[in-house]
Write an enzyme that holds these catalytic residues in place. Sequence first.
Site, PDB file in Angstrom:
ATOM      1  N   LYS A 196     -33.553  20.345-128.646  1.00  0.00           N
ATOM      2  CA  LYS A 196     -33.749  21.761-128.300  1.00  0.00           C
ATOM      3  C   LYS A 196     -35.037  21.970-127.496  1.00  0.00           C
ATOM      4  CE  LYS A 196     -34.007  26.071-128.044  1.00  0.00           C
ATOM      5  NZ  LYS A 196     -33.157  27.186-127.819  1.00  0.00           N
ATOM      6  N   CYS A 250     -38.865  31.542-125.126  1.00  0.00           N
ATOM      7  CA  CYS A 250     -38.368  30.166-125.258  1.00  0.00           C
ATOM      8  C   CYS A 250     -39.083  29.230-124.296  1.00  0.00           C
ATOM      9  CB  CYS A 250     -36.876  30.148-124.973  1.00  0.00           C
ATOM     10  SG  CYS A 250     -36.018  31.427-125.883  1.00  0.00           S
TER      11      CYS A 250
HETATM   12  N1  SAJ Z   1     -37.319  31.481-114.133  1.00  0.00           N
HETATM   13  C1  SAJ Z   1     -37.910  31.146-112.921  1.00  0.00           C
HETATM   14  N2  SAJ Z   1     -37.208  30.389-112.046  1.00  0.00           N
HETATM   15  C2  SAJ Z   1     -35.951  29.945-112.313  1.00  0.00           C
HETATM   16  C3  SAJ Z   1     -35.355  30.264-113.550  1.00  0.00           C
HETATM   17  C4  SAJ Z   1     -36.079  31.037-114.444  1.00  0.00           C
HETATM   18  O1  SAJ Z   1     -39.049  31.518-112.625  1.00  0.00           O
HETATM   19  O2  SAJ Z   1     -35.366  29.270-111.457  1.00  0.00           O
HETATM   20  C5  SAJ Z   1     -38.065  32.311-115.100  1.00  0.00           C
HETATM   21  C6  SAJ Z   1     -37.335  33.603-115.500  1.00  0.00           C
HETATM   22  O3  SAJ Z   1     -37.571  34.621-114.578  1.00  0.00           O
HETATM   23  C7  SAJ Z   1     -37.930  33.873-116.868  1.00  0.00           C
HETATM   24  C8  SAJ Z   1     -38.170  32.466-117.437  1.00  0.00           C
HETATM   25  O4  SAJ Z   1     -38.156  31.598-116.319  1.00  0.00           O
HETATM   26  O5  SAJ Z   1     -39.183  34.525-116.773  1.00  0.00           O
HETATM   27  C9  SAJ Z   1     -37.152  32.004-118.459  1.00  0.00           C
HETATM   28  O6  SAJ Z   1     -35.862  32.478-118.128  1.00  0.00           O
HETATM   29  P1  SAJ Z   1     -34.534  31.608-118.178  1.00  0.00           P
HETATM   30  O7  SAJ Z   1     -33.448  32.483-117.701  1.00  0.00           O
HETATM   31  O8  SAJ Z   1     -34.709  30.323-117.475  1.00  0.00           O
HETATM   32  O9  SAJ Z   1     -34.373  31.191-119.708  1.00  0.00           O
HETATM   33  P2  SAJ Z   1     -34.465  32.003-121.110  1.00  0.00           P
HETATM   34  O10 SAJ Z   1     -35.849  31.873-121.631  1.00  0.00           O
HETATM   35  O11 SAJ Z   1     -33.899  33.369-121.003  1.00  0.00           O
HETATM   36  O12 SAJ Z   1     -33.465  31.122-122.013  1.00  0.00           O
HETATM   37  C10 SAJ Z   1     -33.740  29.731-122.229  1.00  0.00           C
HETATM   38  C11 SAJ Z   1     -32.460  28.930-121.947  1.00  0.00           C
HETATM   39  N3  SAJ Z   1     -32.775  27.504-121.893  1.00  0.00           N
HETATM   40  C12 SAJ Z   1     -32.379  26.721-120.866  1.00  0.00           C
HETATM   41  O13 SAJ Z   1     -31.790  27.147-119.905  1.00  0.00           O
HETATM   42  C13 SAJ Z   1     -32.718  25.270-120.972  1.00  0.00           C
HETATM   43  C14 SAJ Z   1     -31.429  29.220-123.032  1.00  0.00           C
HETATM   44  O14 SAJ Z   1     -30.302  28.369-122.868  1.00  0.00           O
HETATM   45  C15 SAJ Z   1     -32.030  28.999-124.424  1.00  0.00           C
HETATM   46  O15 SAJ Z   1     -31.089  29.314-125.439  1.00  0.00           O
HETATM   47  C16 SAJ Z   1     -33.209  29.938-124.563  1.00  0.00           C
HETATM   48  O16 SAJ Z   1     -34.167  29.579-123.572  1.00  0.00           O
HETATM   49  C17 SAJ Z   1     -33.780  29.780-125.959  1.00  0.00           C
HETATM   50  O17 SAJ Z   1     -33.539  30.673-126.795  1.00  0.00           O
HETATM   51  O18 SAJ Z   1     -34.375  28.743-126.260  1.00  0.00           O
END
Ligand code: SAJ
Length: 399
Positions: A196, A250
């Site tokens: 995880k 996360c």
């Molecule tokens: N972000 C970027 N660039 C990107 C993708 C995201 O800057 O290319 C930023 C987003 O704007 C945001 C942050 O990263 O601020 C996180 O967003 P996210 O959409 O990547 O992820 P979370 O935090 O909403 O959800 C993550 C997910 N993990 C993965 O994709 C590996 C989700 O599957 C998990 O269940 C979740 O964390 C968790 O609960 O752990």
Amino acid sequence: MKINVIGLGYIGLPTALTLANAGFNVIGTDYNKELVKTLNEGKITFKEDGLEELFNEVINNKNIKFTTEYQDVDYYIISVPTPYDKMSKKVDAKYVINAVKEVLNYCHEDSTIIIESTVSPGTINKKIKPLINKKVHLVHAPERIIPGNMMYELKHNSRTIGADEKEIGAKVKEIYQKTTDGDIILTDIKSAEMTKVVENTFRAVNIAFANELAKICSYDNLDVYEIIKICNMHPRVNILEPGPGVGGHCISVDPWFLVGDYPFLAKLINEAMNINDSMPEYVLKRAREIMEENNITDFKRVGLYGITYKENVDDYRESPTLQLLEAQKNHLAEPLKVYDPFIKEDLVANQYHNLKDFLQDIDLVIIMVKHNEIVNNLDLLKDKIVLDTKNIMKGAYKL
Ligand code: SAJ
């Protein structure tokens, strides 16, 4: 079969509803009386696509109850937050520990406690097992659903079940298999904990790479989005999107667990997290450059569009905008103006609740979040100077 879901937040509530929808008798427990009251009044506590529909279906037609009381049942699912200690970077398991202690006061012998909350490798063996004072089984089933697409992912994601007792793992697998058509992989508890944290760390490191590229390209007057687009046409390259920082509970948190637990080894991860954390300040630096170029002298004429940690959700935990507002405290006399269509309450100073009023009072708009509202109304920005950190607007300044 009765299942007691402990913690009815972003993960616990959708999980409880999904289990009830699959035919289980579910009791959702949360110590927050207000939250339980709201749910019992038939109202959901946060916005998520498809959540309200499922909630209405379940409370009307299925077997679910919300309470502040713990129950005596065969299965417990613990989905409470696991923050990290900002100094040591280690996981702070206090909410999980408290929840398990409470469960132990109510459960009977041979019941199973499934921990969904993210914890660093070894936490369950080191911190939870010693609390166990009767014959119960422990399982780790970390969640993987992504805010914004939770309801779909709950039904279709594959998932990991970590159990040190194989037959218990198999029984828990049967439960989850009733809720998802994804594969369910069985492993031991510590490996499940590691997977995880590694999954979220993978994404954090890759976002950091994109963020660093944005800085390099900006320094040398290159368009980072053009570079990424071309590179991603290579069959083995898949660069993520740069942005104003990383928020949420996360990806901006979990990788620190590895830094905290393996400080002499987790060098790349540490640096990646520092890069992501540097982005809000970097946005502020870009804003200053743009102000200078356009003869804007007063930060009162600068506004941040978006407070939430990503688009089209109402979750603002660890959000880049809040990080930026915190960072600017060191530089500016007065907080920047802010607006977010998803945040109805007054969260920060100088916050607007109406887009047009907000735009009227500023010359430079910094797009921090690509909510559909702004993506679909870019014409409202045509007379503004725009710093677009999410690459949604042609001709705007970029990171
Ligand atoms: N972000 C970027 N660039 C990107 C993708 C995201 O800057 O290319 C930023 C987003 O704007 C945001 C942050 O990263 O601020 C996180 O967003 P996210 O959409 O990547 O992820 P979370 O935090 O909403 O959800 C993550 C997910 N993990 C993965 O994709 C590996 C989700 O599957 C998990 O269940 C979740 O964390 C968790 O609960 O752990």
